[in-house]
Design a protein around this motif. Structure first.
Motif, PDB file in Angstrom:
ATOM      1  N   VAL A 101      49.417  50.878  42.261  1.00 42.43           N
ATOM      2  CA  VAL A 101      48.672  49.701  42.701  1.00 42.43           C
ATOM      3  C   VAL A 101      47.567  50.137  43.657  1.00 42.43           C
ATOM      4  O   VAL A 101      47.792  50.922  44.574  1.00 42.43           O
ATOM      5  N   PHE A 102      46.350  49.614  43.431  1.00 44.48           N
ATOM      6  CA  PHE A 102      45.190  49.959  44.251  1.00 44.48           C
ATOM      7  C   PHE A 102      44.541  48.669  44.732  1.00 44.48           C
ATOM      8  O   PHE A 102      44.167  47.817  43.928  1.00 44.48           O
ATOM      9  N   GLY A 103      44.440  48.505  46.025  1.00 44.55           N
ATOM     10  CA  GLY A 103      43.806  47.318  46.579  1.00 44.55           C
ATOM     11  C   GLY A 103      42.855  47.668  47.701  1.00 44.55           C
ATOM     12  O   GLY A 103      43.041  48.669  48.402  1.00 44.55           O
ATOM     13  N   ALA A 104      41.816  46.856  47.859  1.00 47.48           N
ATOM     14  CA  ALA A 104      40.897  46.971  48.984  1.00 47.48           C
ATOM     15  C   ALA A 104      41.108  45.766  49.890  1.00 47.48           C
ATOM     16  O   ALA A 104      41.472  44.681  49.427  1.00 47.48           O
ATOM     17  N   MET A 105      40.874  45.942  51.177  1.00 49.23           N
ATOM     18  CA  MET A 105      41.188  44.916  52.166  1.00 49.23           C
ATOM     19  C   MET A 105      40.105  43.834  52.189  1.00 49.23           C
ATOM     20  O   MET A 105      39.246  43.790  53.070  1.00 49.23           O
ATOM     21  N   PHE A 106      40.138  42.971  51.190  1.00 48.00           N
ATOM     22  CA  PHE A 106      39.239  41.819  51.131  1.00 48.00           C
ATOM     23  C   PHE A 106      40.070  40.552  51.320  1.00 48.00           C
ATOM     24  O   PHE A 106      40.241  39.743  50.402  1.00 48.00           O
ATOM     25  N   GLN A 107      40.606  40.396  52.541  1.00 42.13           N
ATOM     26  CA  GLN A 107      41.559  39.327  52.812  1.00 42.13           C
ATOM     27  C   GLN A 107      40.941  37.938  52.782  1.00 42.13           C
ATOM     28  O   GLN A 107      41.658  36.941  52.645  1.00 42.13           O
ATOM     29  N   LEU A 108      39.593  37.837  52.860  1.00 39.85           N
ATOM     30  CA  LEU A 108      38.984  36.511  52.858  1.00 39.85           C
ATOM     31  C   LEU A 108      39.225  35.774  51.540  1.00 39.85           C
ATOM     32  O   LEU A 108      39.185  34.544  51.505  1.00 39.85           O
ATOM     33  N   ARG A 109      39.500  36.498  50.475  1.00 45.37           N
ATOM     34  CA  ARG A 109      39.794  35.842  49.201  1.00 45.37           C
ATOM     35  C   ARG A 109      41.065  34.990  49.279  1.00 45.37           C
ATOM     36  O   ARG A 109      41.274  34.122  48.429  1.00 45.37           O
ATOM     37  N   THR A 110      41.911  35.249  50.255  1.00 42.96           N
ATOM     38  CA  THR A 110      43.161  34.499  50.372  1.00 42.96           C
ATOM     39  C   THR A 110      43.019  33.265  51.256  1.00 42.96           C
ATOM     40  O   THR A 110      43.966  32.469  51.352  1.00 42.96           O
ATOM     41  N   CYS A 142      29.319  43.346  56.170  1.00 43.08           N
ATOM     42  CA  CYS A 142      28.877  42.685  54.936  1.00 43.08           C
ATOM     43  C   CYS A 142      29.807  42.845  53.730  1.00 43.08           C
ATOM     44  O   CYS A 142      29.792  41.973  52.861  1.00 43.08           O
ATOM     45  N   PRO A 143      30.592  43.920  53.625  1.00 41.81           N
ATOM     46  CA  PRO A 143      31.434  44.011  52.429  1.00 41.81           C
ATOM     47  C   PRO A 143      32.295  42.779  52.181  1.00 41.81           C
ATOM     48  O   PRO A 143      32.509  42.387  51.030  1.00 41.81           O
ATOM     49  N   HIS A 144      32.790  42.150  53.241  1.00 39.55           N
ATOM     50  CA  HIS A 144      33.603  40.946  53.058  1.00 39.55           C
ATOM     51  C   HIS A 144      32.777  39.831  52.414  1.00 39.55           C
ATOM     52  O   HIS A 144      33.216  39.174  51.481  1.00 39.55           O
ATOM     53  N   ASN A 145      31.581  39.607  52.941  1.00 36.51           N
ATOM     54  CA  ASN A 145      30.739  38.532  52.430  1.00 36.51           C
ATOM     55  C   ASN A 145      30.176  38.867  51.055  1.00 36.51           C
ATOM     56  O   ASN A 145      30.066  37.989  50.191  1.00 36.51           O
ATOM     57  N   LEU A 146      29.813  40.122  50.827  1.00 39.48           N
ATOM     58  CA  LEU A 146      29.322  40.521  49.509  1.00 39.48           C
ATOM     59  C   LEU A 146      30.418  40.396  48.455  1.00 39.48           C
ATOM     60  O   LEU A 146      30.149  40.045  47.302  1.00 39.48           O
ATOM     61  N   ASP A 147      31.656  40.685  48.852  1.00 40.04           N
ATOM     62  CA  ASP A 147      32.761  40.527  47.905  1.00 40.04           C
ATOM     63  C   ASP A 147      32.934  39.063  47.530  1.00 40.04           C
ATOM     64  O   ASP A 147      33.075  38.726  46.346  1.00 40.04           O
ATOM     65  N   LEU A 148      32.919  38.168  48.516  1.00 36.78           N
ATOM     66  CA  LEU A 148      33.019  36.738  48.215  1.00 36.78           C
ATOM     67  C   LEU A 148      31.834  36.273  47.370  1.00 36.78           C
ATOM     68  O   LEU A 148      31.997  35.496  46.423  1.00 36.78           O
ATOM     69  N   PHE A 149      30.656  36.771  47.702  1.00 36.58           N
ATOM     70  CA  PHE A 149      29.431  36.391  47.006  1.00 36.58           C
ATOM     71  C   PHE A 149      29.548  36.671  45.505  1.00 36.58           C
ATOM     72  O   PHE A 149      29.316  35.791  44.665  1.00 36.58           O
ATOM     73  N   GLN A 150      29.950  37.907  45.151  1.00 34.12           N
ATOM     74  CA  GLN A 150      30.039  38.232  43.725  1.00 34.12           C
ATOM     75  C   GLN A 150      31.273  37.614  43.088  1.00 34.12           C
ATOM     76  O   GLN A 150      31.303  37.366  41.887  1.00 34.12           O
ATOM     77  N   TRP A 151      32.317  37.331  43.881  1.00 34.90           N
ATOM     78  CA  TRP A 151      33.504  36.634  43.366  1.00 34.90           C
ATOM     79  C   TRP A 151      33.135  35.212  42.960  1.00 34.90           C
ATOM     80  O   TRP A 151      33.575  34.711  41.929  1.00 34.90           O
ATOM     81  N   PRO A 160      42.242  29.590  52.354  1.00 32.42           N
ATOM     82  CA  PRO A 160      42.246  28.361  51.540  1.00 32.42           C
ATOM     83  C   PRO A 160      40.855  27.805  51.267  1.00 32.42           C
ATOM     84  O   PRO A 160      40.583  27.327  50.162  1.00 32.42           O
ATOM     85  N   TRP A 161      39.940  27.831  52.266  1.00 34.55           N
ATOM     86  CA  TRP A 161      38.625  27.214  52.028  1.00 34.55           C
ATOM     87  C   TRP A 161      37.788  28.023  51.043  1.00 34.55           C
ATOM     88  O   TRP A 161      37.041  27.448  50.253  1.00 34.55           O
ATOM     89  N   TYR A 162      37.928  29.352  51.056  1.00 36.86           N
ATOM     90  CA  TYR A 162      37.206  30.148  50.071  1.00 36.86           C
ATOM     91  C   TYR A 162      37.809  29.978  48.678  1.00 36.86           C
ATOM     92  O   TYR A 162      37.088  29.957  47.676  1.00 36.86           O
ATOM     93  N   LYS A 163      39.127  29.859  48.604  1.00 34.40           N
ATOM     94  CA  LYS A 163      39.771  29.595  47.319  1.00 34.40           C
ATOM     95  C   LYS A 163      39.325  28.249  46.757  1.00 34.40           C
ATOM     96  O   LYS A 163      39.123  28.103  45.548  1.00 34.40           O
ATOM     97  N   LYS A 164      39.110  27.276  47.658  1.00 39.73           N
ATOM     98  CA  LYS A 164      38.655  25.959  47.216  1.00 39.73           C
ATOM     99  C   LYS A 164      37.223  26.034  46.690  1.00 39.73           C
ATOM    100  O   LYS A 164      36.903  25.424  45.657  1.00 39.73           O
ATOM    101  N   ILE A 165      36.357  26.785  47.383  1.00 38.70           N
ATOM    102  CA  ILE A 165      34.982  26.963  46.898  1.00 38.70           C
ATOM    103  C   ILE A 165      34.988  27.595  45.512  1.00 38.70           C
ATOM    104  O   ILE A 165      34.270  27.159  44.604  1.00 38.70           O
TER     105      ILE A 165
END
Length: 225
Positions: free
Chosen positions: A110-119, A176-185, A121-126
């Motif tokens: 298992v390979f994961g990167a620490m992009f916890q903002l995906r979890t 920025c990696p957190h925001n760029l990850d959400l952006f492309q998600w 609730p408000w980002y999941k709703k968006i």
């Protein structure tokens, strides 16, 4: 946990408080022995290679300075361990590809990167609002980030921070990696990009502390980040 500075210690508190389900913290590693003093109840190491080969762990959480993410991650995969790595997974694109290739060879580790903002609730709703079509076709995006501001004291908190040699970049590589990850998600990957970086504009640092980018998408949508 490999690297128990600021983030590594923060992660360790979550484990010790029982907030991480189905996981147990058994070992800590840092090249500075004094940082390991709060971890006398665990197996401790000053060399990541020794921890990885110790037989004590099934997985590692890598929270070292950025340049070490690649080499430690590859070593962990090659020795059969699962890997969760702090962002960015690597400083350079070629190193990121080396780490990803090591994972692909790792027999379903298992390979994961620490992009916890995906979890959150408000980002999941968006994400749900966009994918459901409730907002209609997205044609223009304007993403402004001010909440991740860092003070001069933050950049001075470690000799490796805010340097090309130690950190590999500034806000674009660190915050920025957190925001760029959400952006492309949310919106997918753009096919054209033009960007401007300002170095040491608001802080006494050698790397970028302000970035503005313009994106175009294959479907005609545009964005400013």
């Amino acid at each position: 946990i490999i690297g128990v500075g600021g983030m590594g210690t923060s992660h360790s508190r979550k484990f010790r408080a029982g907030e991480i389900q189905r996981a147990r913290l058994v070992a800590a590693c840092d090249v500075e022995p004094e940082r390991l003093e709060p971890f006398t109840d665990l197996k401790t190491f000053t060399n990541s290679r020794e921890l990885i080969r110790s037989g004590e762990v099934d997985a590692v959480l890598i929270a070292t300075p950025h340049y070490d993410h690649t080499t430690i991650g590859i070593d962990a995969f090659e020795n059969g361990l699962h890997v969760l790595v702090e962002k960015p997974i690597s400083v350079h694109k070629a190193d990121a590809q080396r780490l990803i290739d090591a994972w692909k060879r790792s027999d379903n580790r298992v390979f994961g990167a620490m992009f916890q903002l995906r979890t959150e609730p408000w980002y999941k709703k968006i994400k749900q609002l966009i994918e459901s079509g409730e907002l209609g076709k997205i044609v223009r995006i304007n993403w402004v980030v001010t909440a991740w501001y860092r003070t001069e004291a933050y950049y001075a908190s470690g000799g490796w921070r805010a340097t090309w040699k130690g950190e590999g970049g500034g806000v674009l590589l660190n915050q920025c990696p957190h925001n760029l990850d959400l952006f492309q998600w949310f919106f997918g990957m753009p096919n054209r990009c033009r960007a401007f970086c300002h170095f040491g504009k608001y802080h006494d640092i050698e790397v970028e502390d302000e970035v503005t980018a313009y994106f175009e998408f294959p479907d005609g949508a545009t964005a400013v980040f």
